[in-house]
Design an enzyme around this catalytic site. Structure first.
Site, short mmCIF file in Angstrom:
data_model
loop_
_atom_site.label_atom_id
_atom_site.label_comp_id
_atom_site.label_asym_id
_atom_site.label_seq_id
_atom_site.Cartn_x
_atom_site.Cartn_y
_atom_site.Cartn_z
N LYS A 43 0.76 -1.21 -0.03
CA LYS A 43 -0.06 -0.13 0.01
C LYS A 43 0.86 1.31 -0.06
CE LYS A 43 -4.33 -1.29 2.03
NZ LYS A 43 -5.08 -1.22 3.08
N SER A 130 -11.37 5.76 6.67
CA SER A 130 -10.03 6.34 6.84
C SER A 130 -9.98 6.91 4.83
CB SER A 130 -8.95 5.58 6.83
OG SER A 130 -9.01 5.15 8.24
O1 PNS Z 1 -8.00 -1.70 7.87
P1 PNS Z 1 -8.06 -2.61 6.84
O2 PNS Z 1 -7.44 -2.34 6.05
O3 PNS Z 1 -9.34 -3.07 6.44
O4 PNS Z 1 -7.44 -3.98 7.80
C1 PNS Z 1 -7.23 -5.05 6.77
C2 PNS Z 1 -6.25 -6.13 7.71
C3 PNS Z 1 -5.10 -5.56 8.43
C4 PNS Z 1 -7.21 -6.86 8.96
C5 PNS Z 1 -6.13 -7.24 6.73
O5 PNS Z 1 -5.43 -6.69 5.53
C6 PNS Z 1 -4.98 -8.32 7.41
O6 PNS Z 1 -5.10 -9.03 8.32
N1 PNS Z 1 -3.74 -8.46 6.82
C7 PNS Z 1 -2.46 -9.16 7.10
C8 PNS Z 1 -2.26 -10.25 6.19
C9 PNS Z 1 -3.21 -11.33 6.38
O7 PNS Z 1 -3.40 -12.08 7.33
N2 PNS Z 1 -3.93 -11.66 5.39
C10 PNS Z 1 -4.99 -12.87 5.41
C11 PNS Z 1 -6.33 -12.07 5.64
S1 PNS Z 1 -7.55 -13.54 5.50
#
Ligand code: PNS
Length: 166
Positions: A43, A130
């Site tokens: 990102k 956000s």
């Molecule tokens: O604020 P967001 O962007 O909605 O949060 C998303 C988040 C951080 C919860 C998600 O992208 C995440 O858990 N990323 C870490 C990588 C991961 O574990 N991916 C598999 C998710 S099933």
């Protein structure tokens, strides 16, 4: 009853009043709440991880059982490392549900012992994100009441010198 340590993960770019509302609710039902900021190389964030961490740390001061951490890689692995048993996520509207369900079920597949708990923020924040805060601010709109004053100030500093109105 065991102590329940929950993780509230997200990008928090930037922290909104909707996030804070959820943190407050979470702090009341879990003994410990770790707000976990994702360090995501893919990102292109507005605020650096340390800026986001600093804002969060200031804003969670009133909640002694909440702490801020940064993670990268798989959320379930971070949660296991922290000995957390709950993942906390906010659901604002039905449109959030599909994505959240997919993530919750995938996380369950990866780590069946972790439970995802959904909470709803106050309805005043049900349309808040956000992404929209950044867009509105960038285009010269008011974000008063949508983010903490500290975040508003940091947004102002970030965009200082830029022409925000068309
Ligand atoms: O604020 P967001 O962007 O909605 O949060 C998303 C988040 C951080 C919860 C998600 O992208 C995440 O858990 N990323 C870490 C990588 C991961 O574990 N991916 C598999 C998710 S099933």
């Amino acid at each position: 009853m065991n102590l329940v340590r929950a993780i509230y993960p997200g990008s928090f770019d930037p922290l909104t009043n909707g996030h804070l509302d959820l943190i407050e609710r979470g702090s009341k039902i879990f003994e410990e709440l770790i707000v976990a900021i994702l360090r995501n190389a893919e990102k292109d964030p507005l605020f650096t991880v340390s800026e986001r961490r600093e804002m969060l740390e200031k804003m969670v001061k009133p909640f002694p059982n909440v702490r801020i951490e940064v993670f990268e890689g798989l959320l379930v692995e971070f949660a296991m490392q922290k000995k957390a048993t709950v993942l906390l996520r906010g659901i604002r509207a039905i449109s959030d549900y599909e994505y959240e369900l997919q993530m919750a079920l995938m996380n369950r597949k990866l780590q069946p012992e972790l439970e995802t708990v959904f909470m709803m923020p106050a309805e005043a924040y049900s349309y808040l994100s956000s992404r929209l805060v950044k867009e509105i601010f960038r285009l010269g709109g008011s974000v008063r009441g949508l983010v903490p004053e500290l975040v508003e100030q940091k947004l102002r500093e970030k965009f200082a010198g830029e022409v925000r109105t068309f």
